[in-house]
Enzyme design. Structure first.
Site, PDB file in Angstrom:
ATOM      1  N   SER A 237      -5.904   8.001  -5.240  1.00 48.97           N
ATOM      2  CA  SER A 237      -4.567   8.487  -4.904  1.00 48.97           C
ATOM      3  C   SER A 237      -4.644   9.970  -4.533  1.00 48.97           C
ATOM      4  O   SER A 237      -5.407  10.325  -3.632  1.00 48.97           O
ATOM      5  CB  SER A 237      -3.615   8.221  -6.080  1.00 48.97           C
ATOM      6  OG  SER A 237      -2.267   8.368  -5.703  1.00 48.97           O
TER       7      SER A 237
ATOM      8  N   ASP B 140       0.015  -0.949   0.306  1.00 46.79           N
ATOM      9  CA  ASP B 140       0.003   0.277  -0.495  1.00 46.79           C
ATOM     10  C   ASP B 140       0.702   1.380   0.290  1.00 46.79           C
ATOM     11  O   ASP B 140       0.164   1.911   1.261  1.00 46.79           O
ATOM     12  CB  ASP B 140      -1.432   0.676  -0.837  1.00 46.79           C
ATOM     13  CG  ASP B 140      -1.505   1.900  -1.747  1.00 46.79           C
ATOM     14  OD1 ASP B 140      -0.479   2.580  -1.929  1.00 46.79           O
ATOM     15  OD2 ASP B 140      -2.599   2.166  -2.276  1.00 46.79           O
TER      16      ASP B 140
ATOM     17  N   HIS C 233      -0.871  -0.300  -5.144  1.00 47.83           N
ATOM     18  CA  HIS C 233      -1.463   1.008  -5.444  1.00 47.83           C
ATOM     19  C   HIS C 233      -2.022   1.079  -6.865  1.00 47.83           C
ATOM     20  O   HIS C 233      -2.776   2.005  -7.181  1.00 47.83           O
ATOM     21  CB  HIS C 233      -0.427   2.115  -5.242  1.00 47.83           C
ATOM     22  CG  HIS C 233      -1.016   3.497  -5.256  1.00 47.83           C
ATOM     23  ND1 HIS C 233      -1.920   3.923  -4.305  1.00 47.83           N
ATOM     24  CD2 HIS C 233      -0.854   4.541  -6.121  1.00 47.83           C
ATOM     25  CE1 HIS C 233      -2.285   5.173  -4.571  1.00 47.83           C
ATOM     26  NE2 HIS C 233      -1.656   5.564  -5.673  1.00 47.83           N
TER      27      HIS C 233
END
EC number: 3.1.1.74
Length: 248
Positions: A164, A216, A229
């Protein structure tokens, strides 16, 4: 193995007044299966919220899972034969988080066999504001950490990893290093990359693995936390298999 139902109970009402046991070093066989872990987290994680709204629950949920199952969210190992420098995602606790990093490290150690693995988390805030502003300074700081590891451990095979916002930090770090320095990196592995489609600067694309799940929103440049995610632990074995030939 402690029941995953306990995790749901602890997270109910977003309350964490219970005394949390200190995480213990355990083998992955004592962890829940990846599918069980992700299935239970999906029941309590803030699916569909923006990262701004979801931050506290993400942190608390991962803390609870770490305490229940002995999953270490902080890693400051000495260098090994192979060393992973890992940047966690936004609001993830410790310096490597719980959702992705520990599963990748465990898979990689298994794949390496008798070779030693050292893991170092990138000590950056992983704040929402940093995510929204591009985490530029954090990338500069990681670049300095990379140079320090290469200098102090010249014989280690260094792997960069990020999840991320951590992927964003890796991109920014690479942009602040020259090609000669980046040539000393053995592999780069990114999960849920906000800069998906953008190459890692000054680095061989053949040594880069970027894993982004269909659906995502973070990989699409958004800020909505959707289930795809949160499920990159399921790619841990694939990522490890990618890295091993590059550090041999």
């Amino acid at each position: 193995m402690r029941s995953l139902a306990i995790l749901t109970t602890l997270l109910a009402g977003h309350a964490f007044a219970y005394p949390k046991p200190a995480p213990q070093s355990v083998n992955r066989r004592d962890w829940p299966s990846i599918n069980e872990f992700l299935s239970e987290l999906a029941k309590v994680m803030p699916i569909g919220d923006t990262i701004t709204a979801a931050c506290d629950l993400i942190s608390d949920g991962e803390d609870a899972a770490a305490s229940l199952f002995g999953i270490s969210e902080t890693e400051n190992d000495p260098c090994g034969d192979v060393t992973v420098l890992f940047a966690r995602g936004t609001c993830d606790p410790g310096n490597v988080g719980v959702l992705v990093g520990p599963w990748f490290f465990d898979s990689l150690q298994t794949a390496l066999g008798s070779r030693t693995l050292g893991v170092k988390g990138v000590p950056y805030p992983a704040s929402v504001q940093d995510f929204l502003s591009g985490s530029v300074q954090n990338g500069i700081n990681m670049a300095n950490q990379i140079k320090s590891v290469l200098q102090s451990c010249p014989n280690t095979k260094l792997v960069l990893g990020g999840y991320s916002q951590g992927s964003m930090v890796v991109h920014n770090a690479a942009s602040n290093l020259d090609a000669a320095t980046m040539s000393k990196i053995s592999a780069v592995v990114l999960f849920g990359d906000p800069y998906y489609g953008k190459p890692v600067a000054n680095f061989d694309a053949a040594k880069t693995l970027v894993v982004c799940h269909d659906g995502d929103n973070i990989c699409q440049g958004g800020d909505i936390i959707l289930l795809p995610h949160l499920t990159y632990a399921e790619d841990a074995d694939t990522a490890a298999a990618f890295v091993v030939p590059l550090v041999s």
